[in-house]
Write an enzyme that holds these catalytic residues in place. Structure first.
Site, PDB file in Angstrom:
ATOM      1  N   ASP A 152     -18.602 -20.393  27.488  1.00 34.97           N
ATOM      2  CA  ASP A 152     -17.748 -20.800  26.375  1.00 34.97           C
ATOM      3  C   ASP A 152     -18.248 -22.105  25.746  1.00 34.97           C
ATOM      4  OD1 ASP A 152     -15.621 -20.556  24.661  1.00 34.97           O
ATOM      5  OD2 ASP A 152     -14.071 -21.068  26.117  1.00 34.97           O
ATOM      6  N   ASP A 183     -12.362 -16.655  19.204  1.00 30.84           N
ATOM      7  CA  ASP A 183     -10.904 -16.650  19.358  1.00 30.84           C
ATOM      8  C   ASP A 183     -10.195 -16.126  18.122  1.00 30.84           C
ATOM      9  OD1 ASP A 183     -11.649 -17.946  21.651  1.00 30.84           O
ATOM     10  OD2 ASP A 183     -10.930 -19.918  21.017  1.00 30.84           O
ATOM     11  N   HIS A 190      -8.776  -9.503  26.904  1.00 32.52           N
ATOM     12  CA  HIS A 190      -8.419 -10.903  27.123  1.00 32.52           C
ATOM     13  C   HIS A 190      -6.896 -10.968  27.092  1.00 32.52           C
ATOM     14  CE1 HIS A 190      -8.356 -15.201  27.076  1.00 32.52           C
ATOM     15  NE2 HIS A 190      -9.633 -15.351  26.787  1.00 32.52           N
ATOM     16  N   ARG A 240      -3.576 -25.218  32.990  1.00 37.17           N
ATOM     17  CA  ARG A 240      -4.878 -25.134  32.334  1.00 37.17           C
ATOM     18  C   ARG A 240      -5.939 -24.855  33.389  1.00 37.17           C
ATOM     19  NH1 ARG A 240      -5.528 -28.309  27.761  1.00 37.17           N
ATOM     20  NH2 ARG A 240      -7.506 -27.208  27.701  1.00 37.17           N
ATOM     21  N   TRP A 297     -11.771 -27.610  34.989  1.00 35.56           N
ATOM     22  CA  TRP A 297     -13.147 -27.497  34.465  1.00 35.56           C
ATOM     23  C   TRP A 297     -14.141 -28.109  35.462  1.00 35.56           C
ATOM     24  CZ3 TRP A 297     -13.489 -28.118  28.425  1.00 35.56           C
ATOM     25  CH2 TRP A 297     -12.499 -27.344  27.825  1.00 35.56           C
ATOM     26  N   GLU A 333     -19.845 -26.130  20.680  1.00 36.38           N
ATOM     27  CA  GLU A 333     -19.758 -26.583  19.273  1.00 36.38           C
ATOM     28  C   GLU A 333     -19.306 -28.025  19.119  1.00 36.38           C
ATOM     29  OE1 GLU A 333     -17.616 -24.534  20.662  1.00 36.38           O
ATOM     30  OE2 GLU A 333     -18.129 -22.493  20.085  1.00 36.38           O
ATOM     31  N   GLN A 339     -11.146 -15.853  34.556  1.00 31.83           N
ATOM     32  CA  GLN A 339     -11.551 -17.142  33.986  1.00 31.83           C
ATOM     33  C   GLN A 339     -11.060 -18.310  34.828  1.00 31.83           C
ATOM     34  OE1 GLN A 339      -9.948 -17.653  30.074  1.00 31.83           O
ATOM     35  NE2 GLN A 339      -7.849 -17.350  30.736  1.00 31.83           N
TER      36      GLN A 339
END
Lengths: 762, 762
Positions: B437, B505, B572, B333, B336, B440, B320
């Protein structure tokens, strides 16, 4: 007030019509405004009707006085069309629906009060909503005893929380149901104690749960709203442009009373509503502190001696276990059979006399429920004096390994019988007062003797019936002014009957939702609803030893020092005494109490005058700052400071580890109570030292009691204990060795549960 | 499906009218019934209307994909009066209000489906409610991906809870909003993790919160209800006599499809709705397990070797962090900016080829948001390809110390540009799949390019646009059937575009609300809503190390053994890898994985047939028991067992410390997978041993795959590790040393918060 009394009240009001009309209806054909003393109260247009009716079903799901209430609203319609008729003192607006009308009748009674009735002509509805005009910046106060919000429209957030997050929204978080019930354990959905209480039994409560709701509020727009009945209702203060009031069932009488200032608004409770005046409190209460003790005659006397030996002026011993105890697997519980138990308290009858001669009263405990194992229950049930279930058998409530019947206070014969028990078993024994506990539990599937009202209304009225029963017992014994009983449950008209309120069961902590801070709002909001005499358990009640919720010495002393500035000082050991530091735990604490009670006694004349003002005018003893400083933008939202009478400003320490505190002083000339050389003009914040025993208190420089206050300033602090170690927060022994008190038995389950289940690793 | 597609769909349906009329309207003048294939669907009387309209305002309060939604309903009126007209294939009921009508048009399209439209002629409303006839004992299933309830009317209580208490009420706890959002952390208001997540950021979720809601359900009364649009809606299954459907905004198309049995109802998704068929999954997925790893090229290869050395058949490495990382105060993190980061993954382009040659694919990660520090965002924003706020500037979402823009998928140019990025940056690099991913979070105060739909509808449609973008990239690259991407967000028509779902998740625990058990309901409820291919994170995702929420070896292995009986196995590391036991943590665990993957591979032909059935007929891979045993009263409510295909019955171990387990076997002849000498007829419970590695599984004795199953039964268990000590649940190092994954960044705050605040003594 029963149905007949309502009629009398209306006749009284109608009998003395005003010299000039107080309200005006300005009708434009398709819309109208209603003003009262030029304040816009109602506004109706076709698009935004002021009145709505609806159909639906409300579910009241109960577990031991905790309720989950859901309105399943099937229909809700604004009544858009109307006709209007003007009479002399009355205006009638007929809202139209199909071929039927709902008549909204507005009448100026006297020149001080406008009354509103709704007369239904053929419309079927279960619910009624109406809107009262609001302004964005308006504050509202009251709704009986509230614990979380003073300004009920408060747009705020819990300290420490990010205002951007969920907890902040006013939407849906400023709706207040009118339903008497347990206040809840924690009362804050973000609080861990609340979480566990909810998890176990739905007993966590919420920002609005209260023992004493009342459909009465005061608006900063200078009117009093008083709805004088017991419907299940909801007040929605979440909107900027209107307040919406929801009433289930038939509408009764609403009064809108305008006044020029907050003090006059509060005065109108006594002057212009049927709420009436409270009785004066017995003067002996000002002689010292009532110690909550238990365990039998010897222990009671031992506690008294321990306290007196350190100079604590004790004026009362409150023994909640006077009727005996019952062993359960949770530990010892009270035996709910309200009469002297000579086994537990041998020789009590004589001791009461001896102690009274020494200036120490003895006080007891009762509630409206009877353990089925006791003889009182047997008598009551054999005569049909208990509430029934739908099968016609006695309705039995499970309070945790014992069952109780409920004395049917709507049955005059039962009411009189129970009143007689109070006279015989308590008053004739020589007791000087009692906690009149409970009153919130009447289940909505119960069947009572008097079927005039719906069971929901009886539920909400129950605390008043319970207060009335106690009051009549006192009055008929000729002891009003000598005896004090104190209640937690309440409703409109409680003020007519109870001698004193108390704030119920706080957590033994500093939490905002349910700890010491919440007792301030309890007193001030109740005061703004017409009930001005209350007090609270010094040290709090709800203990949750296995979760770490235990009373520290600091909390005990901080709450005691605040209680000095309330009408009555009384301690409680809490529901798990062994997890709590007690007033008698050690010498240091006793010396602190001795000093605080000394100050309380020195304030006696002042307190007497404060109480007199309350009895005469309805001005509460503990007053929110807004009452006297309504134009001060800080004062109107100050919820954790209060005025005690008009001369003292109290800013209690409500957090742990405080050594100094910032205080807001409104306009005036103020003197710091503990150091009179600190004098200042108000309209500002000031930071003062706040050691234990000296909570921030200021007095008005012009006060006629300045000499008293000055004398108090000379009282030295108690020196710190010889060792710098704080006293242990946990007394020896297990949590079950003491008598668990009766109030909120749900806690017993919680405690057991967490002992078994709390294995979440950290 | 966009507006034009709706029209096409309707035309298609209208174009092939049925041979006989499927629905009937029985009108009695003042009341009517509507049946479909003799099933009573709608019932209308004057007193109990079937249709309601209302006015009000809905508030959507968002914090990072978590929503608090409040309907402030100002008006709600049942439409009592109507006129009725009958045409050939259509019946029209005009509900009357004042001078306006709401036309309810019921049409039999084909002989298999009844369509319902609502045409508004002049009535102003924000909300619409209608009621579908229900029976007290009826079950309903579906509504997309649910996690807590399979039978959505389930009247039950959490295991261990007293059914008399609050948590039991069906009232208000069986209302399911249709709103795509974070599923929440814990998803159970009685769960402590939920409590902390709510306390910190309102991220706790509830029984109904889901990434993939869909207004589709199947009733045990043998009809399929499919509403084919994206309105905010609520399905209220809390009533005994009706289901109430709430639709905000304009009503679109509803299909009622009756069938004789559950299998045919599910088949009708493909045959009779526009939901269509899913694509076949790449066959290479059946060759082994995809390992979720990260940390750069060397670590990736090291993990592969560690696994292969112990015999684990690895078919994919999912990295990822392929686009690089970003340091924050919470730890590392993901960066992105969705393209290969050669600094973190030097030589990845070549390694992808090398690994592919060895049968190991490399897979990546993307989402529809772009870090403003990356070059992709710069390109997107300079071309106006990002969603705007109301001021016309880019709408920036704060994901925790970095801000992101949202690619505007309603803008065809932006859509195509982003699709191009996927093709170029991912597919052309040789990657074989990715997690797609999010989807929403679209805020309701955002402004998008295409203003045809309300922003609320665009919010709910967003996952479909996102799926479509990914799907087109794959198809236009000619790689459908080779590449797999998997999504969590969904809505009606997701099944037309995604190649695979995953359950999002889960907590790394056995909790019912959000742990391993919830993945079963996720798969089966999604399957009964028309999306039959999904899988889940082996070991779960959401780790909360400071609260003790850490992945144990037992949980990891129990979830891996269940994953054997799903279409795809993928691990994961979780959001706090160092707090979790990993597949590569030690030799014992690797040997367990080797054995489980071996069994999964042996099931390959069976899995292929299961997937083929799903692709052809829409029958899901993981099927609730009710699908095949709808007349079995136990099966209809069995939520934690499932059929994998038609031949295998799986009763996964979903609790800790299990050594044997009770399993329900429906009618049939069953053979125990791990000991084929255990054979029995069904219609009963049976208890079987359930050591780790052998979850209770039975196969149909008559299965054509019996030889395969028999071969599997011979595979020995992995011997216990040399020491009896279980492997430590905590790997060395702090929680911040690993790369925190991107999904649900709210957890970062939670973790930080609890480290600071969790000082409540026990």
């Amino acid at each position: 007030m029963n149905g007949m009394e309502v009629v009398v009240y209306l006749m009284l009001l109608t009998g003395c019509l005003a010299a000039s009309k107080l309200h005006q209806v300005i009708d434009n054909g398709h819309s109208f405004n209603v003003t009262v003393n030029d304040i816009l109260i109602f506004q109706h247009t076709y698009d935004n009707p002021m009145l709505y009716v609806g159909m639906g079903r409300t579910n009241f799901l109960e577990f031991r006085g905790n309720f989950r209430i859901d309105n399943d609203i099937n229909r809700r319609v604004g009544l858009r069309n109307y006709t209007y008729q003007n009479f002399n003192w009355t205006d009638e607006i007929d809202f139209l629906m199909d071929d039927h009308q709902l008549r909204f009748r507005i009448t100026t009674y006297t020149d001080k009060s406008v009354g509103i009735e709704i007369i239904n002509n053929g419309i079927e509805y279960d619910y009624l909503w109406f809107r009262v005009v609001a302004e964005a910046s308006e504050q509202v106060y009251g709704l009986g005893e509230q614990f979380s919000h003073l300004n009920l429209r408060e747009f705020s957030y819990t300290p420490g929380k990010d205002p951007e997050l969920f907890s902040v929204s006013r939407s849906r978080d400023r709706i207040y149901p009118i339903w008497t019930r347990e206040q809840g354990v924690g009362r804050d959905k973000h609080d861990q104690v609340t979480f566990f209480a909810d998890k176990m039994s739905g007993a966590g409560g919420d920002y609005h749960t209260t023992y004493f709701p009342q459909a009465t509020f005061i608006s900063s727009r200078k009117y009093l709203f008083h709805y004088d009945w017991y419907n299940y209702a909801e007040f929605d203060f979440s909107h900027n442009q209107y307040h919406e009031v929801f009433i289930k069932g038939e509408f009764s009488n609403l009064a809108i009373i305008p006044r020029d200032n907050m003090v006059d608004l509060v005065k109108s409770f006594v002057a212009d509503t049927p709420l009436g005046k409270m009785a004066p409190l017995p003067s002996w209460l000002r002689d010292g502190i009532i110690l909550g003790v238990q365990g039998g005659t010897d222990i009671m006397l031992k506690r008294l001696k321990t306290a007196q030996d350190q100079g604590v002026a004790v004026n009362g011993l409150w023994i909640q276990d006077w009727a005996g105890i019952k062993n359960t697997t949770f530990g010892q519980r009270l035996f709910w059979n309200w009469k002297w138990n000579p086994k537990r308290y041998p020789g009590l009858d004589q001791k009461i006399k001896d102690l009274k001669a020494q200036g120490v009263k003895v006080l007891a405990y009762i509630n409206p429920n009877l353990n089925i194992e006791g003889d009182l229950y047997k008598t009551a049930s054999s005569q049909g004096f208990v509430v029934k279930n739908r099968t016609g058998n006695p309705y039995l409530l499970d309070f945790g390994e014992f069952l109780c019947g409920i004395v049917d206070l709507t049955n005059p014969a039962a009411f009189n019988w129970y009143k007689g028990q109070i006279k015989t078993n308590i008053i004739d024994l020589g007791l000087s007062g009692w906690m009149a506990d409970f009153g919130e539990y009447l289940p909505v599937d119960a069947v009572v003797f008097d079927k005039t009202l719906s069971i929901e209304m009886v539920h909400n009225q129950w605390p008043v019936l319970w207060a009335k029963c106690n009051r009549q017992a006192v009055e008929e014994s000729g002891k009003l002014g000598e005896i004090v009983f104190w209640m937690r449950a309440g409703a409109a008209h409680t003020s007519n009957y109870t001698t004193l309120m108390w704030a119920g069961d706080q957590n033994v902590d500093f939490s905002y939702g349910d700890g010491l801070p919440s007792t301030i709002i309890a007193a001030t909001s109740m005061g703004l609803s017409g009930t001005g005499l209350t007090h609270f358990d010094i040290g709090g009640y709800t203990t949750f030893g296995s979760l770490g919720l235990r009373r520290t010495a600091e909390l005990l002393l901080r709450s005691a020092e605040m209680a000095v500035f309330t009408p009555v000082m009384r301690t409680h050991e809490g529901n798990q005494p062994d997890f709590n530091v007690q007033a008698y735990s050690n010498q240091y604490i006793l010396l602190q109490f001795a000093r605080l009670v000394q100050i309380y006694r020195m304030l006696g004349n002042y307190t007497t005058s404060v109480i007199q003002t309350c009895v005469r005018d309805g001005i509460p003893a503990q007053r929110p700052l807004v009452l006297h400083y309504q134009n001060d933008p800080v004062a109107v939202n100050a919820k954790y400071q209060y005025m005690y009478g008009s001369d003292l400003l109290i800013a209690p320490v409500i957090q742990a580890n405080v050594t100094s505190q910032k205080v807001y002083l409104p306009q005036g000339e103020w003197v710091f109570l503990w150091n009179t050389s600190t004098q200042t003009a108000g309209n500002k914040y000031i930071t003062v030292p706040a050691p234990i025993g000296q909570p921030p208190v200021f007095y008005q420089k012009t006060s006629p009691y300045s000499a008293t206050f000055n004398a108090i300033s000379k009282i030295p602090l108690v020196p710190p204990p010889p060792t710098t170690n704080q006293p242990s927060t946990k007394a020896p022994g297990s949590s079950n060795s003491g008598v668990l008190t009766a109030t909120n038995s749900v806690l017993l389950l919680l405690t057991l549960y967490t002992q078994l289940m709390y294995n979440f690793s950290i």
